[in-house]
Design a protein around this motif. Structure first.
Motif, PDB file in Angstrom:
ATOM      1  N   UNK A   9       0.833  -1.196   0.000  1.00 42.15           N
ATOM      2  CA  UNK A   9       0.000   0.000   0.000  1.00 42.15           C
ATOM      3  C   UNK A   9       0.870   1.249   0.000  1.00 42.15           C
ATOM      4  N   UNK A  10       1.767   1.292   0.951  1.00 41.47           N
ATOM      5  CA  UNK A  10       2.634   2.471   1.056  1.00 41.47           C
ATOM      6  C   UNK A  10       3.484   2.625  -0.193  1.00 41.47           C
ATOM      7  N   UNK A  11       4.023   1.513  -0.652  1.00 46.09           N
ATOM      8  CA  UNK A  11       4.919   1.590  -1.790  1.00 46.09           C
ATOM      9  C   UNK A  11       4.228   2.040  -3.049  1.00 46.09           C
ATOM     10  N   UNK A  12       3.046   1.515  -3.268  1.00 47.75           N
ATOM     11  CA  UNK A  12       2.339   1.907  -4.488  1.00 47.75           C
ATOM     12  C   UNK A  12       2.053   3.394  -4.480  1.00 47.75           C
ATOM     13  N   UNK A  13       1.638   3.849  -3.340  1.00 47.87           N
ATOM     14  CA  UNK A  13       1.368   5.287  -3.252  1.00 47.87           C
ATOM     15  C   UNK A  13       2.646   6.074  -3.468  1.00 47.87           C
ATOM     16  N   UNK A  14       3.709   5.609  -2.833  1.00 48.08           N
ATOM     17  CA  UNK A  14       4.967   6.344  -2.957  1.00 48.08           C
ATOM     18  C   UNK A  14       5.489   6.328  -4.382  1.00 48.08           C
ATOM     19  N   UNK A  15       5.233   5.232  -5.065  1.00 57.17           N
ATOM     20  CA  UNK A  15       5.744   5.147  -6.429  1.00 57.17           C
ATOM     21  C   UNK A  15       5.073   6.161  -7.341  1.00 57.17           C
ATOM     22  N   UNK A  16       3.802   6.339  -7.146  1.00 56.91           N
ATOM     23  CA  UNK A  16       3.107   7.186  -8.127  1.00 56.91           C
ATOM     24  C   UNK A  16       3.008   8.637  -7.706  1.00 56.91           C
ATOM     25  N   UNK A  17       3.436   8.922  -6.532  1.00 56.10           N
ATOM     26  CA  UNK A  17       3.280  10.323  -6.148  1.00 56.10           C
ATOM     27  C   UNK A  17       4.293  11.176  -6.862  1.00 56.10           C
ATOM     28  N   UNK A  18       4.005  12.431  -6.929  1.00 56.74           N
ATOM     29  CA  UNK A  18       4.975  13.365  -7.493  1.00 56.74           C
ATOM     30  C   UNK A  18       5.784  13.944  -6.363  1.00 56.74           C
ATOM     31  N   UNK A  19       7.061  14.222  -6.663  1.00 60.39           N
ATOM     32  CA  UNK A  19       7.889  14.850  -5.644  1.00 60.39           C
ATOM     33  C   UNK A  19       7.400  16.255  -5.346  1.00 60.39           C
ATOM     34  N   UNK A  20       7.825  16.712  -4.177  1.00 59.67           N
ATOM     35  CA  UNK A  20       7.449  18.069  -3.800  1.00 59.67           C
ATOM     36  C   UNK A  20       8.109  19.047  -4.768  1.00 59.67           C
ATOM     37  N   UNK A  21       9.295  18.695  -5.195  1.00 61.08           N
ATOM     38  CA  UNK A  21       9.999  19.587  -6.131  1.00 61.08           C
ATOM     39  C   UNK A  21       9.383  19.535  -7.515  1.00 61.08           C
ATOM     40  N   UNK A  23       2.421  -3.474  -9.614  1.00 64.39           N
ATOM     41  CA  UNK A  23       2.773  -3.421 -11.033  1.00 64.39           C
ATOM     42  C   UNK A  23       2.127  -2.223 -11.701  1.00 64.39           C
ATOM     43  N   UNK A  24       0.873  -2.030 -11.386  1.00 62.66           N
ATOM     44  CA  UNK A  24       0.217  -0.892 -12.011  1.00 62.66           C
ATOM     45  C   UNK A  24       0.831   0.414 -11.560  1.00 62.66           C
ATOM     46  N   UNK A  25       1.200   0.477 -10.297  1.00 60.64           N
ATOM     47  CA  UNK A  25       1.852   1.691  -9.818  1.00 60.64           C
ATOM     48  C   UNK A  25       3.139   1.939 -10.568  1.00 60.64           C
ATOM     49  N   UNK A  26       3.924   0.886 -10.767  1.00 59.27           N
ATOM     50  CA  UNK A  26       5.185   1.028 -11.501  1.00 59.27           C
ATOM     51  C   UNK A  26       4.941   1.489 -12.929  1.00 59.27           C
ATOM     52  N   UNK A  27       4.013   0.815 -13.578  1.00 63.31           N
ATOM     53  CA  UNK A  27       3.731   1.188 -14.955  1.00 63.31           C
ATOM     54  C   UNK A  27       3.315   2.637 -15.033  1.00 63.31           C
ATOM     55  N   UNK A  28       2.529   2.981 -14.106  1.00 68.72           N
ATOM     56  CA  UNK A  28       2.086   4.358 -14.069  1.00 68.72           C
ATOM     57  C   UNK A  28       3.252   5.298 -13.966  1.00 68.72           C
ATOM     58  N   UNK A  29       4.158   4.971 -13.040  1.00 75.22           N
ATOM     59  CA  UNK A  29       5.289   5.862 -12.813  1.00 75.22           C
ATOM     60  C   UNK A  29       6.196   5.938 -14.030  1.00 75.22           C
ATOM     61  N   UNK A  30       6.407   4.803 -14.660  1.00 74.96           N
ATOM     62  CA  UNK A  30       7.349   4.797 -15.784  1.00 74.96           C
ATOM     63  C   UNK A  30       6.761   5.476 -17.007  1.00 74.96           C
TER      64      UNK A  30
END
Lengths: 186, 148, 710
Positions: free
Chosen positions: A169-181, B95-102
């Protein structure tokens, strides 16, 4: 062929048809729907395997969770109709080859099962002592409940999975968030 | 009055075949189909669908063996199936989060593109390789456009 | 006193001198060598007297060492190192030692101040040791060892001035040579080339020798001989062992003939007979004193000596071949000598011709007196040819290294003693009565005459060639002497400061000149008488019958007359053409003769095209051809070969196959295939996630298949 057999075969057919649709559909939406059908079919198969709890979980988590998530992903993709993207020919060939190989070997392996004595049909009578006198709990037919198993011998994996889910949960959110910068870091 | 579970069990006992052959066959075919999807789908999300099919097949296998043990009484197979379902869900989310990010800005997740993990110090080298996407760049320049 | 001293003393001296090198002054090198050889000479004279005067038929034997003992089916065969001194060997030893001593004394004058002078003395003594091994050995194997060492000694001595450039690059040679000079391949005329040429051509002959040794050893081993000593081998031949034993499927007379031909091939190589004669004129690149001993008197005589040694082993077929080879060679070389401009080349071809003469004699057969005649000519020739070479050395040294006959002349006023000595030698070689050459030449021709009495053309033709050669010899040797010592000099500058070499060298010349008289050999003033040599050197084998002796007597007188007439014709012709007409009548007779018979002159001047034929066929064709082929196989491409040669590449492109099947190609191919494999593998790492996923699924499929199969 009795009605019972027909019903069973229908459930199998739905599963496999869903998988086929997922494979060959051009449009991603269609593929996703096919996937959904397959998952529902698998739920039905769980039912027939006396794993009713699992069937329910399958429907809730898989169909209701994962499939929806995938549909979200499909919606975000530009190419809903799948028109501009066809797999490259070498990929087709490779895919066909791999699928065929897997199918053949899996079936052959499975075929060995039919002759093995240890996996012959187990009569239902031995599966449970008395189905109609069991406590009305969500339980498996074996005298122990799934809950007992999870909190008993499988306590550690259960806890780990809980931690895992938190991390995910935490990781997915962290992955897609945008940085503050505001940079585009992945 | 028989509860829902017992009712289900009764129904299941009626329709289920008395050996595990059909289940394993369905599992094998589903697995093969999933592999096919993984290999052929060009879109990343399609790829994920195939992955789910594979996981389903595996789970089905476990459930089958839970039911058809000769000296019955254990639920290990079902526990495995449960875990598989849970983990599959978690993996799909990640996986979806990663794909999204990339593939964030392109919105197009084409697996046939060349993606290169660049060294932060030498992004030009990666671009020189003709990569459609270069991951790990320090600059904020947008990645190159889509390549069909 | 063991005969081994004749071998060991020079060998030891050579080793000492080689080791001492610059530590000892040159004079010590020279006089130590001279001392040792002089002592050997004295000892050899004593030995010869002992051996020749003793009434016993058994020669002096000396066993030095046993090398190997081969167990055979009928008894062990011992390969020994031993010495055998019969009259032939004893006399030969005297000749070798005496000439060696005199030449060494002469050399102290000739090579005085030369930059390599020390080398000469140890190489010379080494050579003498090797030659004496051949002379004194008691079996074929030891002879072969000495034979090879003689070749090595010759190699050393020819290449004495190893840094001298090829004639094509040598300004002095280019200035010196006659206009219209041809025949010699100038780019390959240098001491370095010549020594190699001599060695390699000798090697070709040695193949024959070694084959003969192999055959004889095999037969001896199979027939149960105790050792390879001459008497053992000859008794094998007599008792028909060759018929009982077979070697490579051959036996009997065939086998024996084969062995004999092998010996003959060895002699052809060593004694510069046709077809292996082209190395000897090139060997003139060495110091003239070296030529005096090796290419006149001893080394080239080794071939003839060997044939004489193996005489009982030679079948009539072999003897006929010997005679023919001798006849062809003596005629061929004599014709070439007539047109040579280089005074040393004339002597070289003369040597070849006279050696052919010796073989002509030997091949005529023992009972015709040919054996004795050939060997007698060997001894007489050794002395007068050595003398001629030393006179040539004196002339060359005195005339600022001018070797062109046509530029010199009138030296008899400036170098009277040399002219005298040379004149005596010339008279000897021409066969003037009362001179040694007359005695031996007459003997050879008489033997050939007797052999031709059966009327068969096989014996008549060699006789004819021999007679013609006698005429030619007289002609060209007279030409030689006249051009050098008579007439007016054409290159005044060269002859300006000419003078006799004095004192040592001239003494040597005069001493040798004494040996040109017949009395020295026959101890009888009558030119037609036979001498002790005839009794000492009778051919091994059955004695000649009464009829044969009669024939020989008659032949003797007839041939003597005939030979003298021919000699007179030859000499007068030369005197006419080369002295009287040019000097007294101011007519350029030689030039007119050359122009008039231009094709003949050209053919002879080109050395019968043999030198160039060998160069083209063997050196370019075989040698470089094989070399190129191997280089091609090694490098796999003409381009790489050309790069090695630093030559521009031609239009030819090598095929890939050629590149692949070469050594280079194989080695490169390993690297290239690995690189190719790497490049192919890299294609799989294309950065496409889909592809990577596909690989994973492929792996799953492979695992499943493996599970299925096992």
């Amino acid at each position: 062929m009795t009605l019972a057999t027909l019903i069973f075969l229908t459930i199998c057919a739905v599963t496999l048809a869903g998988g086929m649709v997922c494979l060959v559909a051009r449009s991603l939406i269609h593929a996703a729907l096919g996937l959904g059908a397959a998952m529902v079919g698998v739920a039905g198969l769980y039912l027939s395997l006396q794993a009713d709890y699992l069937a329910a979980i399958q429907l809730i988590v898989y169909v209701g969770g994962v499939l929806v998530l995938i549909l979200f992903g499909v919606m975000f993709s530009k190419d809903l109709q799948g028109k501009t993207q066809r797999p490259l020919v070498p990929t087709f060939v490779l895919g066909g080859l791999v699928t065929a190989l897997v199918l053949v070997s899996a079936l052959r392996l499975v075929g060995g099962v039919f002759t093995h004595a240890s996996t012959q049909a187990v009569p239902l009578a031995t599966l449970r002592s008395d189905p109609l006198t069991q406590p009305a709990a969500i339980s498996g037919p074996f005298g122990t409940t799934l809950g007992d198993a999870l909190l008993g011998p499988y306590l550690l994996p259960f806890m780990l999975v809980a931690v895992l889910l938190t991390v995910v949960l935490v990781g997915a959110v962290a992955t897609v968030r945008r940085n503050i910068a505001g940079s585009d870091d992945a | 009055m028989p509860d829902l579970s017992s009712a289900c069990h009764a129904v299941a006992a009626g329709i289920s075949p008395d050996h595990l052959g059909p289940y394993l066959i369905v599992g094998a075919v589903l697995f093969a189909l999933g592999v096919g999807v993984v290999v052929t789908r060009r879109n990343a999300v399609g790829f994920l669908m195939g992955l789910e099919l594979i996981l389903n097949a595996a789970a089905l296998n476990f459930a089958t063996y839970a039911r058809f043990r000769p000296h019955g009484g254990e639920l290990d197979g079902q526990v495995m199936t449960l875990f598989i379902i849970v983990l599959a869900a978690a993996e799909a989310a990640v996986a979806l989060a990663l794909l999204f990010a990339v593939f964030r800005t392109s919105g197009d997740i084409d697996l046939e593109q060349t993606v290169v993990l660049a060294s932060p110090r030498a992004p030009e080298a990666a671009r020189a390789l003709g990569a459609a996407r270069v991951l790990g760049e320090a600059s904020s320049s947008s990645p190159s456009g889509n390549h069909a | 006193m063991t005969p081994a001293v004749f071998i060991l003393a020079p060998l030891l001296t050579a080793a000492v001198l080689l080791a001492a090198g610059r530590r000892l002054p040159v004079a010590v090198h020279a006089w130590l060598a001279i001392l040792v050889m002089a002592v050997c000479t004295a000892l050899s004279v004593g030995q010869a007297l002992h051996v020749c005067s003793s009434s016993e038929a058994q020669p002096l034997l000396s066993h030095l060492a046993t090398w190997l003992i081969l167990p055979g089916p009928h008894g062990p065969l011992a390969l020994n190192l031993g010495l055998w001194v019969d009259p032939l060997a004893a006399l030969m030893t005297v000749v070798v030692c005496l000439l060696a001593t005199l030449v060494l004394v002469f050399t102290t004058w000739y090579l005085h101040g030369d930059r390599f002078e020390r080398r000469f003395y140890w190489m010379f003594t080494f050579f003498c040791a090797a030659m004496l091994t051949v002379v004194l050995s008691d079996n074929l194997l030891l002879s072969f060892i000495g034979w090879e060492l003689v070749g090595l000694g010759s190699y050393f001595l020819i290449g004495y001035w190893f840094d001298k450039p090829a004639a094509a690059d040598d300004a002095h040679y280019q200035a010196m040579k006659a206009p219209g000079a041809c025949g010699v391949i100038e780019s390959r005329l240098s001491p370095a080339h010549a020594q190699l040429k001599a060695f390699v051509m000798n090697r070709v002959g040695d193949f024959g020798f070694l084959s003969a040794v192999a055959i004889v050893t095999w037969v001896a081993w199979a027939a149960g001989a105790a050792s390879l000593r001459w008497d053992e081998v000859f008794s094998l031949v007599r008792d028909g062992a060759f018929d009982r034993v077979s070697f490579a499927g051959l036996s009997g007379t065939t086998l024996l003939t084969l062995a004999g031909l092998g010996i003959l091939l060895g002699a052809i190589g060593k004694s510069a007979q046709f077809p292996l004669h082209t190395w000897l004129p090139d060997a003139m690149q060495g110091p003239t004193t070296a030529s005096a001993i090796i290419h006149a008197a001893t080394m080239v005589a080794a071939g003839v000596y060997l044939i004489a040694r193996c005489y009982p082993m030679l079948t009539p077929d072999v003897l006929l071949t010997v005679q023919w080879i001798g006849a062809i060679t003596c005629f061929l070389a004599a014709t070439i000598a007539c047109v040579q401009w280089d005074l040393k080349a004339v002597l070289a071809y003369s040597t070849i011709s006279q050696l052919g003469f010796m073989l002509l004699g030997l091949g005529s057969g023992g009972d015709t007196g040919g054996y004795t005649a050939g060997i007698s000519h060997l001894f007489t020739h050794a002395i007068f040819k050595c003398l001629l070479f030393l006179c040539a050395a004196a002339v060359i040294h005195a005339c600022h290294e001018q070797q062109n006959l046509h530029r010199l002349g009138g030296l008899r006023r400036k170098m009277p003693f040399t002219a005298l000595a040379a004149g005596l030698a010339v008279l000897a070689i021409c066969g003037m009565p009362f001179f040694s050459g007359f005695y031996s030449k007459d003997a050879v021709l008489a033997a050939a005459w007797v052999a031709a009495q059966d009327g068969r053309w096989q014996h008549v033709v060699p006789l004819g060639l021999g007679l013609v050669t006698a005429l030619l010899t007289a002609a060209y040797m007279t030409r030689w002497w006249l051009r050098l010592f008579a007439g007016t000099p054409r290159d005044v500058h060269a002859v300006d400061h000419a003078h006799d070499p004095w004192p040592r060298a001239t003494v040597v010349l005069l001493l040798l000149a004494l040996g040109t008289f017949q009395v020295v050999f026959t101890f009888n003033a009558n030119p037609l008488a036979s001498g002790p040599l005839d009794t000492l050197l009778t051919a091994p084998g059955p004695a000649a019958g009464h009829e044969m002796i009669e024939l020989r007597h008659h032949a003797h007188g007839t041939v003597a007359l005939l030979a003298t007439v021919l000699m007179a014709i030859g000499m007068s012709f030369s005197i006419l053409v080369f002295w009287w007409l040019p000097e007294r009548r101011r007519i350029d007779a030689p030039g007119a003769l050359a122009r008039g018979f231009q094709p003949v002159w050209r053919f002879l001047a080109e050395l019968w095209w043999l030198d160039k034929l060998y160069d083209r066929a063997v050196v370019n064709g075989l040698g470089q051809g094989i070399g190129r082929l191997l280089a091609r196989l090694d490098l796999g491409s003409a381009e790489r070969l050309a790069k090695l040669d630093a030559a521009p590449t031609g239009p030819a492109t090598p095929t890939r196959l050629m590149t692949l099947i070469s050594l280079d190609g194989l080695v490169d191919g390993v690297g290239r295939s690995v690189a190719a494999l790497g490049r192919a593998s890299v294609a799989a790492q294309n950065g496409r996630i889909g592809a990577y996923a596909a690989y994973a699924c492929l792996a799953i499929a492979v695992v499943l298949v493996l599970l299925l199969l096992t």
